[in-house]
Enzyme design. Structure first.
Site, PDB file in Angstrom:
ATOM      1  N   HIS A  80     -37.343  34.038  14.474  1.00  0.00           N
ATOM      2  CA  HIS A  80     -37.371  33.966  15.933  1.00  0.00           C
ATOM      3  C   HIS A  80     -38.734  34.454  16.438  1.00  0.00           C
ATOM      4  O   HIS A  80     -39.502  35.092  15.714  1.00  0.00           O
ATOM      5  CB  HIS A  80     -36.283  34.868  16.532  1.00  0.00           C
ATOM      6  CG  HIS A  80     -34.900  34.343  16.346  1.00  0.00           C
ATOM      7  ND1 HIS A  80     -34.495  33.127  16.847  1.00  0.00           N
ATOM      8  CD2 HIS A  80     -33.811  34.871  15.724  1.00  0.00           C
ATOM      9  CE1 HIS A  80     -33.219  32.926  16.547  1.00  0.00           C
ATOM     10  NE2 HIS A  80     -32.781  33.970  15.860  1.00  0.00           N
ATOM     11  N   CYS A 121     -40.294  30.369  18.235  1.00  0.00           N
ATOM     12  CA  CYS A 121     -40.459  30.043  19.645  1.00  0.00           C
ATOM     13  C   CYS A 121     -41.684  30.771  20.201  1.00  0.00           C
ATOM     14  O   CYS A 121     -41.979  31.907  19.830  1.00  0.00           O
ATOM     15  CB  CYS A 121     -39.221  30.445  20.434  1.00  0.00           C
ATOM     16  SG  CYS A 121     -37.757  29.443  20.072  1.00  0.00           S
TER      17      CYS A 121
END
Length: 389
Positions: A80, A121
């Site tokens: 992430h 991301c």
């Protein structure tokens, strides 16, 4: 480094195996893992790349990068991420910490060139305006500073797995390298050739490139090796990569549960359990949203003029990061983790952190004000907020 929580996960329909594309073969067998489980953390990662062998005694395999001034290093990072942050299971790696590690490596002469592929991301925010062009380091990111990356082979394409089997950027560059081609062509292919191919085929986010562009002219094979067919007549030319069924990385978990409820052959108890899991996740999301709103409102009330610069909580302004703002940013997030809930252990929060980065860009000493507001905002919240997706 691999958390190693997939192969024997209770939700894996093929125990002991990992499949990364529809009808694919097992890619887990034979994999050698140097660091797994709790050993996969920021501290160990930084020690590995900076060659701190002493710091890793009795941890995992103890292996580190033992490079020299003629070595080329390839780093592939998948996890992430959010504004200025790469995620680890239990902590965050901030852009200034990674930058410091690179400076240390450069000062110690532990590399000639470094090529990074970053699947996360907002991965571009780690390097945009931060990674210098004269460091001998080039980073290719799955997304720009303000974008999500995307899961791939999701939903019906995942077959019995009912989740996403890969990430669009990673799937694209890996499968592109696996296209049948001649050894000669594979060996000579430049980094920029690969970048252009991947950027063209990843249409959900903008594949970005930062740092020392001279590395783009180097052979990709000098960083990650190559394979090809020695018989040029056997080489196959492909017309591109098929678009895969994709889901924003932020929504993979909820999409997975919804898909299982709609299409899985579940017993009543299994269905009720998943529905309860979904309701609980939404409930905890609301608690997190409420806490962030209180903190944001408290800051805006104390500094009315700051709102026009940082934007709204749900629609923050896009401010370029700089190295001087990170101590403030880290301080605020650490205070939230200490007084409210663990940010690294709740992936849902990642989309909410840009506003705190903005506060520190505008005033890199604002963390002193925010600390008191955080404490007040978290005085009455549940103590079981964990793994909110």
């Amino acid at each position: 480094m691999m958390v190693d929580d997939i192969a024997n996960n209770t939700r894996n329909p093929t125990p002991g195996k990992i499949i990364n594309k529809p009808n694919g073969t097992d890619v887990y067998e034979g994999v050698v893992i140097d660091y797994k489980g709790d050993d996969v953390n920021k501290s160990n990662f930084l020690k590995i790349i900076t060659g701190d062998k002493e710091g890793l005694q009795s941890i995992g395999s103890g292996k580190v990068v033992e490079g020299g001034r003629h070595d080329r290093i390839f780093i592939n990072f998948v996890d992430h991420g959010t504004t200025g942050i790469l995620g680890f299971p239990n902590d965050y790696l901030y852009a200034d910490e990674l930058n410091d590690a690179f400076n240390s490596m450069r000062g110690n002469g532990t590399y000639k060139k470094i090529l990074l592929y970053i699947e996360a991301c907002r991965a571009g925010s780690i390097f945009d305006g931060i990674l210098a062009e004269d460091t001998g380091i080039l980073s290719v990111t799955a997304s720009g500073p303000r974008e999500s990356s995307y899961g791939s082979y999701c939903g019906s394409q995942s077959g019995p797995y009912k989740t996403c089997l890969g990430d669009l950027f990673s799937v694209t560059w890996m499968e592109d390298l696996e296209k049948p081609t001649s050894s000669k062509e594979a060996r000579r292919r430049k980094v920029f050739n690969d970048y252009r191919e991947v950027r063209t085929n990843v249409t959900k986010s903008n594949v970005m490139i930062y740092g020392d562009f001279e590395i783009g002219k180097e052979k990709l094979s000098s960083f990650i090796g190559y394979h090809g067919n020695d018989d040029d007549s056997q080489a196959v030319r492909s017309n591109g990569i098929d678009i895969k069924a994709t889901v924003s990385s932020r929504d993979v978990h909820e999409s997975e549960v919804q898909y299982q409820l709609a299409h899985g052959k579940l017993s009543l108890p299994e269905s009720l359990k998943l529905s309860a899991e979904l309701r609980q996740n939404k409930k905890m999301r609301s608690v997190i949203d409420s806490v962030f709103q209180k903190i944001y409102s408290g800051v805006v009330k104390a500094m009315p003029g700051i709102k026009s610069e940082i934007g709204d909580l749900e629609e923050p302004s896009y401010l370029q990061l700089n190295l001087s703002m990170f101590p403030c940013y880290r301080s605020i997030l650490n205070q939230i983790t200490k007084n409210c809930f663990s940010l690294p252990k709740n992936p849902y929060v990642l989309d909410k952190l840009t506003i705190f980065a903005n506060m520190c860009v505008v005033d890199n000493e604002i963390d002193q004000l925010v600390r008191n507001i955080v404490f007040k905002s978290c005085s009455r919240i549940p103590d079981n907020i964990i793994n909110v997706q």
